[in-house]
Write a protein that holds these residues in place. Sequence first.
Motif, short mmCIF file in Angstrom:
data_model
loop_
_atom_site.label_atom_id
_atom_site.label_comp_id
_atom_site.label_asym_id
_atom_site.label_seq_id
_atom_site.Cartn_x
_atom_site.Cartn_y
_atom_site.Cartn_z
N GLY A 611 0.81 -1.21 0.00
CA GLY A 611 0.00 0.00 0.00
C GLY A 611 0.84 1.25 0.00
N GLY A 612 2.12 1.12 -0.30
CA GLY A 612 3.00 2.27 -0.21
C GLY A 612 3.57 2.40 1.19
N ALA A 613 4.51 3.30 1.38
CA ALA A 613 5.14 3.50 2.67
C ALA A 613 4.13 4.00 3.70
CB ALA A 613 6.31 4.48 2.55
N ASP A 614 4.18 3.45 4.92
CA ASP A 614 3.29 3.93 5.98
C ASP A 614 4.10 4.77 6.96
OD1 ASP A 614 4.74 2.16 7.50
OD2 ASP A 614 3.08 0.78 7.89
N ASP A 619 10.66 0.36 3.98
CA ASP A 619 10.47 0.02 2.58
C ASP A 619 9.29 -0.93 2.47
OD1 ASP A 619 10.53 -0.82 -0.03
OD2 ASP A 619 12.63 -1.45 -0.02
N PRO A 620 8.20 -0.54 1.81
CA PRO A 620 7.00 -1.39 1.79
C PRO A 620 7.17 -2.68 1.01
CG PRO A 620 6.72 0.47 0.32
CD PRO A 620 8.00 0.72 1.08
N LEU A 621 8.19 -2.75 0.16
CA LEU A 621 8.41 -3.96 -0.64
C LEU A 621 9.65 -4.73 -0.20
CD1 LEU A 621 7.50 -2.62 -4.20
CD2 LEU A 621 6.24 -4.33 -2.87
N LEU A 624 9.80 -8.56 -0.28
CA LEU A 624 9.98 -9.32 -1.52
C LEU A 624 11.37 -9.93 -1.62
CD1 LEU A 624 8.23 -7.52 -4.53
CD2 LEU A 624 7.77 -9.78 -3.58
N ASP A 625 12.36 -9.27 -1.05
CA ASP A 625 13.70 -9.86 -1.05
C ASP A 625 13.69 -11.19 -0.30
OD1 ASP A 625 14.70 -7.68 -2.42
OD2 ASP A 625 15.32 -6.62 -0.60
N THR A 626 12.96 -11.22 0.83
CA THR A 626 12.86 -12.47 1.59
C THR A 626 12.11 -13.53 0.79
OG1 THR A 626 12.87 -11.20 3.65
CG2 THR A 626 12.09 -13.48 3.77
N VAL A 627 11.02 -13.14 0.15
CA VAL A 627 10.25 -14.09 -0.65
C VAL A 627 11.13 -14.67 -1.76
CG1 VAL A 627 8.29 -14.39 -2.21
CG2 VAL A 627 8.06 -12.94 -0.16
N LYS A 628 11.86 -13.82 -2.46
CA LYS A 628 12.71 -14.27 -3.56
C LYS A 628 13.80 -15.21 -3.04
CE LYS A 628 15.21 -12.36 -7.57
NZ LYS A 628 16.54 -12.98 -7.39
N GLU A 629 14.41 -14.85 -1.92
CA GLU A 629 15.46 -15.70 -1.34
C GLU A 629 14.91 -17.08 -0.98
OE1 GLU A 629 16.94 -13.61 2.01
OE2 GLU A 629 17.76 -11.95 0.84
N GLU A 630 13.74 -17.11 -0.36
CA GLU A 630 13.18 -18.39 0.07
C GLU A 630 12.73 -19.24 -1.12
OE1 GLU A 630 13.11 -19.74 3.08
OE2 GLU A 630 14.11 -18.00 3.99
N ALA A 675 4.24 -20.57 -13.53
CA ALA A 675 3.26 -20.20 -12.51
C ALA A 675 3.53 -18.77 -12.08
CB ALA A 675 3.33 -21.14 -11.30
N ALA A 676 2.51 -18.14 -11.50
CA ALA A 676 2.65 -16.78 -10.99
C ALA A 676 2.33 -16.77 -9.50
CB ALA A 676 1.71 -15.83 -11.73
N PHE A 677 3.18 -16.12 -8.73
CA PHE A 677 2.96 -15.94 -7.31
C PHE A 677 2.79 -14.45 -7.04
CE2 PHE A 677 5.61 -19.91 -5.94
CZ PHE A 677 4.65 -20.73 -6.50
N VAL A 678 1.75 -14.10 -6.32
CA VAL A 678 1.50 -12.72 -5.93
C VAL A 678 1.55 -12.65 -4.41
CG1 VAL A 678 -0.04 -10.74 -6.15
CG2 VAL A 678 -0.08 -12.54 -7.90
N PHE A 679 2.50 -11.89 -3.88
CA PHE A 679 2.61 -11.71 -2.43
C PHE A 679 2.20 -10.28 -2.09
CE2 PHE A 679 4.79 -15.63 -2.70
CZ PHE A 679 4.90 -16.16 -1.42
N ALA A 680 1.14 -10.14 -1.29
CA ALA A 680 0.61 -8.82 -0.93
C ALA A 680 0.89 -8.52 0.54
CB ALA A 680 -0.89 -8.76 -1.19
N ASN A 681 1.45 -7.36 0.80
CA ASN A 681 1.70 -6.91 2.17
C ASN A 681 1.16 -5.48 2.29
OD1 ASN A 681 2.61 -7.13 4.80
ND2 ASN A 681 4.64 -6.34 4.32
N VAL A 682 -0.16 -5.37 2.26
CA VAL A 682 -0.82 -4.07 2.21
C VAL A 682 -1.15 -3.63 3.63
CG1 VAL A 682 -2.79 -2.79 1.31
CG2 VAL A 682 -1.77 -4.63 -0.05
N LYS A 683 -0.65 -2.44 4.00
CA LYS A 683 -0.90 -1.89 5.33
C LYS A 683 -1.63 -0.57 5.18
CE LYS A 683 2.98 -4.38 7.35
NZ LYS A 683 4.24 -4.31 8.14
N GLY A 684 -1.33 0.41 6.02
CA GLY A 684 -2.03 1.69 5.94
C GLY A 684 -2.71 2.06 7.23
N PHE A 685 -2.39 1.36 8.30
CA PHE A 685 -2.97 1.56 9.62
C PHE A 685 -2.90 3.03 10.05
CE2 PHE A 685 -2.00 1.67 14.24
CZ PHE A 685 -3.19 1.16 14.72
N ALA A 686 -4.03 3.56 10.48
CA ALA A 686 -4.14 4.91 11.06
C ALA A 686 -3.97 6.02 10.04
CB ALA A 686 -3.14 5.10 12.19
#
Length: 773
Positions: A611-614, A619-621, A624-630, A675-686
């Motif tokens: 959701g962009g930087a909160d 860094d909001p993305l 993805l480095d962790t996802v790619k590494e794993e 195959a396609a993998f979509v990893f979403a980490n959407v925040k925006g609290f407050a």
Amino acid sequence: MNTPKPQETAQAKLRVIVMGVSGCGKTTIGDLVARGLGVPFLDGDSLHPVENVAKMAAGTPLTDEDRWPWLATVGTELANAGDGGLVLACSALRRSYRDAIREQAPDTVFLHLHGSKDVLRARTEGRSGHFMPPALLDSQLATLEPLEAGETGIVVDIAAPVQQVVREALDGLAAVGPSPERSAGGAAGTQPRQFDVDLQAAPFNLDDDAVAWVGSTIAGMSLEEKIGQLFINHNNDYSPEYLDGVLGNYHVGGMRYRPGPSAAVQEHIRYAQSRTRIPLLVASNPEMGGAGSCDDGTFVSTHLQAGSHPDKAIAGQMGQVAGVETAALGCNWAFAPIVDIHYNWRNTVISTRSFGNTPEIVVERAKEYFDGISKSPTVCAMKHFPGDGIDERDQHVVTSYNTLSYEDWNRTYGHVYREMIGHGVQSIMIGHIGAPELSRHFRPGLADADILPATLSPELLQDLLRGELGFNGLVLTDASQMIGLTQAMKRKDLVPATIAAGCDMFLFFRNPAEDFGYMMDGYKSGVITEQRLHDALRRILGLKASLGLHVRPRAELVPPVEALDRIGSEAHRAIAAEIADKTVTLVKDTAHNLPITPQTHPRIRLYGISGGADFTRADPLAYLDTVKEELEAAGFEVHLFKTADQREAAGETGVNFMSIISEEATGDYADKYDAAFVFANVKGFAQEAAIRIKWSTPMAAEIPWYVTEVPTVFVSLNQPNHLIDVPMVKTAIHAHAGSREAIRATIEKIQGKSTFQGTFNDNVFCGSFDTRL
């Protein structure tokens, strides 16, 4: 010495059962009679175990075996009221039922609300949301045994207008018991009731010496120190000079700090405790374990994650790790557990911060969390009374509302608060959440414009929380900068109004000098009475004494540096990994895409959504480095998608959203990727009233158009409601967290190396049929 209790110096008040069949008005009349008598009111229906409620809602009459435990509980509530009096609504239809109540409380007076069958049927059929269907009226009338000779009580006909019924009831009760003490406003008075503090009762449980310390400390305070104790400061600076200014000028009773490295946090707290005459309550937000309290704390799980597996002990583990790590820092007050109920899937402020969408799961897991964190020297502040999860909006940015009826609230949120109060929770954080029907229950005729957030509502804080729920502990506001509060009235008025309404502590200055002045002015002008200030101070110091802060040497209020070894320890990370493995949840796999392995689908197109930087500025993305590494460690060949903005930031020219779409969405997509993998980490609290996926561009290339081309797996690392925005995906997983443990467990399960064990509730489908396809 012991402080005299009200019943030791005042005339004993009546204990009354308002009895009668469904529809006679036990709740409405009972509440008004209670106000006329100047005693609390309690609806006996709220004391039914959940099994009884389920049977009645299904139209099944209760058996006597069902009723006896409930009647014993009703009698115990009356007995526990002592000479302070209580009015309790309970059908009590048979003589044997009333005898069972009298076994616990022999001097109970029964007020029978009598009505003809036609009147009762008309009123029963006119109600909505009540778990007693009209079909059971005949059964109840057949069961009813009127009051007999030898039973203390009166009968009042309900055919008259409500106010006349109340007057007749009060007159009749005056003839059979002590003279009722009328409230300032009469039977339907609107003055808030004040409830005395009992420091030797739960949740303080102080001995005589501790009570004496509270009294002598208050007696030795200057007025400035008394006003300062009402504030909890948000520490925005780690420098000694900053703390010297806050403590020296404003004498605050508590503090919460900005998270940072654990060593810096601990030293900051140590310095603060060394510079204050009265020990501080030091709060943190350990909603997920040690994470959030310091940068290197252990992320164990979210509340939702702890409610997404049959093993209730997960919540206890989260609480235990939270207690160990925050106590190592020097914290003694947890702004947790969260006991909101996630009824509205659109509500995203508590979507991951609620244990679930039923009061039963919330109570069960909140008790586990409380028991776990209570193994450390920590007290809890559960939140957010009167309950979030009905309105879809976030009280951080707008006043939100709990619109349940009084009856429905009692069976849901009220049940949660009664259970947790009974379980020993020490403090309650009040949300900037209005409750129109609750307020009107205590203030009939209250206009829409006069509905205030609970933080400013004496009827919710005094009549409901202190009176009906019987909460004796400390009450604090939620953060005072939240728009849910600040839109209600001018700052100079709202600061003292929160204390006058019944809050004991005020969370966070906006401008320290101004807010301190506003509170002082409120006291000097009489907005905050002497009694209200004194009661608040007794609870604040009582909470400190319950932690033993008054007897511990100042140098021992914060643990030694060696205690920091417990933070982020291997043992705690192992707990987090075990919980991640248990709670990663397969929401759907309707196309039977799984398992996907490096052998069957070696080439993966990886998309990241945020959701962009909160407000954390992280860094909001970065996840993805962790996802790619794993993924690569598992043997996949990963091709990471980058948006136009990302490519331009890397120095590429001549790209725009149309060129990216044209380049990405080609006919040979399936030739390039398996195959396609979509990893979403959407925040925006407050920061937003609601949170949804915001794609990088119009018709963005990362939107899952490719589900028709290759097997596609959508993984949420945060919000559980994303299917409303990606209903086209046929395989959806909720991993709950962006931690390495959760990501690794998810990738193992995608490959079929371990089974999915997590559970979910219907909120994930967002009330739309296509999300289930």
